[in-house]
Design an enzyme around this catalytic site. Structure first.
Site, mmCIF file in Angstrom:
data_model
loop_
_atom_site.group_PDB
_atom_site.id
_atom_site.type_symbol
_atom_site.label_atom_id
_atom_site.label_comp_id
_atom_site.label_asym_id
_atom_site.label_seq_id
_atom_site.Cartn_x
_atom_site.Cartn_y
_atom_site.Cartn_z
ATOM 1 N N ARG A 39 29.611 52.730 32.376
ATOM 2 C CA ARG A 39 30.716 52.552 32.370
ATOM 3 C C ARG A 39 31.747 53.653 32.474
ATOM 4 N NH1 ARG A 39 33.019 47.673 32.562
ATOM 5 N NH2 ARG A 39 34.691 48.136 31.018
ATOM 6 N N LYS A 41 43.966 50.883 33.312
ATOM 7 C CA LYS A 41 44.926 51.137 32.442
ATOM 8 C C LYS A 41 45.233 52.508 32.408
ATOM 9 C CE LYS A 41 44.788 46.817 31.283
ATOM 10 N NZ LYS A 41 43.464 46.576 31.935
ATOM 11 N N CYS A 90 42.046 40.082 28.191
ATOM 12 C CA CYS A 90 41.955 38.922 29.263
ATOM 13 C C CYS A 90 41.220 37.690 29.084
ATOM 14 C CB CYS A 90 41.438 39.770 30.627
ATOM 15 S SG CYS A 90 39.424 40.069 30.404
ATOM 16 N N ALA A 134 37.271 52.110 30.551
ATOM 17 C CA ALA A 134 36.743 51.762 31.937
ATOM 18 C C ALA A 134 37.246 50.269 32.287
ATOM 19 C CB ALA A 134 35.075 51.706 31.734
#
Length: 456
Positions: free
Chosen positions: A132, A109, A225, A105
């Site tokens: 999600r 990707k 990230c 989610a």
């Protein structure tokens, strides 16, 4: 931006002279981007410019994706932060691969992987959080992915059903989110100096499960990230030390992309094959990517070579209703072979793979083609979104102005069409399919899903 004191102290030590420009980058504007959807086979966007291509992304562009537009609502584009696009490029599955997006989610990707696969192979997208996972399913539907399954599972429960099953696994892991600070400052509220270590422990558990599902000879792409070495180089070093079968692959990089830092882990020079994206060097919010190759000899998969010999599982009533609908609606009634169709509840699903769902929690066990009701079959938005206009016998073209009324839920009255018989039709703007409707005596009865309708 007022960054956490512990964050600044940590990265001042790690980055040295580069720390000043790193901290200053958090005050710069957020970098935004979007991708064109190649599955739609539409040559030109309606409301978005493609004047600023992203050099490393096959389908990416800098710019803001606007939600209440034909481009977005029909799945012609997908909004994605530029750094995150590179994960899909590094993964780059083959069309016939079995692919797992383990922490999928909201779908960035997954949609990137699907773009390479071109409706072939199998794409399993999993999200542990139910809310999600539903958002993921909506984005997969809009993108028009035909070869997908949406699961709502914990990775450990997937180990047995998918033992050594996948050619490629992407783990864009839950992380401390330091690369989100500029985009979403509230991410700083739950950050503390120990949070990266907590996240790293969870990431190791996820990766151990992922490796049990990876085929010998397969690939695993790991990304975060965050900038935290505990979750980046140190996780990659742990992978290499704990799993002898793994080897890092070199990731092609441009001049604004940085190599991983071995000195932030165990000093293994192989870690320079990993990739870092810093916002003071790279036009994006930041990412870490590592690509692992399983060195074991691939086993011959006899099941893949054999064509499915299973017969249709549809009963006579369902078979007749689907045949009646598809013969009137589709140019090719074999576009969805019957031996790949399955009824779950009263929904009809298409899936070109043999998966036992009995012990799996799922959102979509394949492409939802529609629902059987009394003496009829009603097509889903998912079915319409995965088709091209040339696949259809029954399509009605409306204007871009009428589209606003359509996605608001209105009946469309002023139309030009060659249709003579009442019945189901795809609503289109030029070559773009935007949803389902029923053609009734010169009008379009609106069947755009109520939960997706827009107010302008």
């Amino acid at each position: 931006m007022e960054l956490p004191v512990d964050f600044k102290n940590k990265y001042s030590k790690l980055l040295g002279n580069d720390a000043t420009s790193f901290f200053a980058s958090f005050d710069n504007p957020v970098e935004k981007g979007f991708r064109i959807n190649p599955l739609k086979h539409v040559d030109q966007l309606v409301e978005h410019s493609t004047e600023s291509p992203i050099s490393y992304s096959k389908w990416g562009y800098y710019g803001t994706a606007h939600g209440k537009t034909i481009d977005h609502q029909s799945g012609l584009i997908y909004s994605q932060e530029p750094s995150a696009m590179l994960v899909g490029e590094v993964a780059h599955p083959k069309a016939t691969d079995r692919v797992l997006d383990l922490c999928a989610a909201p779908g960035g990707k997954t949609t990137y992987l699907a773009s390479f696969m071109d409706q072939e192979g199998l794409l399993v997208s999993n999200e542990i959080n139910h809310g999600r996972a539903k958002v993921l399913a909506e984005n997969v539907e809009r993108f028009g992915i035909k070869n997908s399954v949406i699961l709502n599972e914990s990775p450990d429960r997937m180990e047995k059903p998918f033992k050594q099953f996948f050619d490629l696994i992407v783990v864009d892991a839950p992380c401390s989110g330091e690369g989100m600070f500029r985009k979403d400052p509230s991410a700083m509220d739950y950050w503390n100096v120990d949070y990266p270590k907590e996240c790293a422990n969870r990431q190791k558990k996820i990766l151990n499960s992922a490796l049990k599902m990876l085929k010998p000879g397969g690939r695993l792409v790991y990304s975060t990230c965050t900038f935290a070495p505990e979750e980046d180089e140190q996780i990659a070093a742990w992978m290499l030390s704990e799993h002898d079968q793994l080897k890092l692959e070199t990731i092609k990089r441009d001049g604004d992309m940085d190599s991983g830092r071995p000195e932030w882990a165990d000093g293994n020079p192989e870690l320079t094959k990993t990739l870092r994206l810093f916002p003071n060097h790279f036009k994006g919010e930041g990412h870490f990517i590592a690509s692992f190759k399983d060195q074991r000899t691939p086993e011959l998969d006899e099941n893949r070579k054999k064509k499915s010999s299973k017969k249709s599982t549809l009963d006579k009533e369902h078979d007749k209703l689907w045949t009646d609908f598809s013969s009137l609606f589709l140019e090719d009634i074999d576009l969805f072979p019957k031996d790949n169709l399955k009824v779950v509840g009263e929904h009809l699903y298409y899936l070109n793979a043999n998966i036992n769902f009995s012990k799996l929690k799922y959102i979509k066990p394949g492409l939802d083609l529609g629902i059987f009701k009394k003496n009829r079959f009603e097509p889903s938005l998912s079915l319409l979104m995965c088709l091209k206009k040339q696949d259809l016998k029954r399509a009605v073209t409306i204007s871009s102005e009428q589209w606003r009324d359509y996605v608001h839920g209105e009946v469309i009255t002023d139309i030009n069409t060659d249709l003579k018989d009442n019945g189901w039709a795809a609503v289109c703007v030029d070559q773009i399919i935007v949803g389902p409707a029923k053609y009734v005596n010169g009008t379009l009865k609106n069947f755009y899903p109520k939960g997706l309708r827009l107010n302008f």
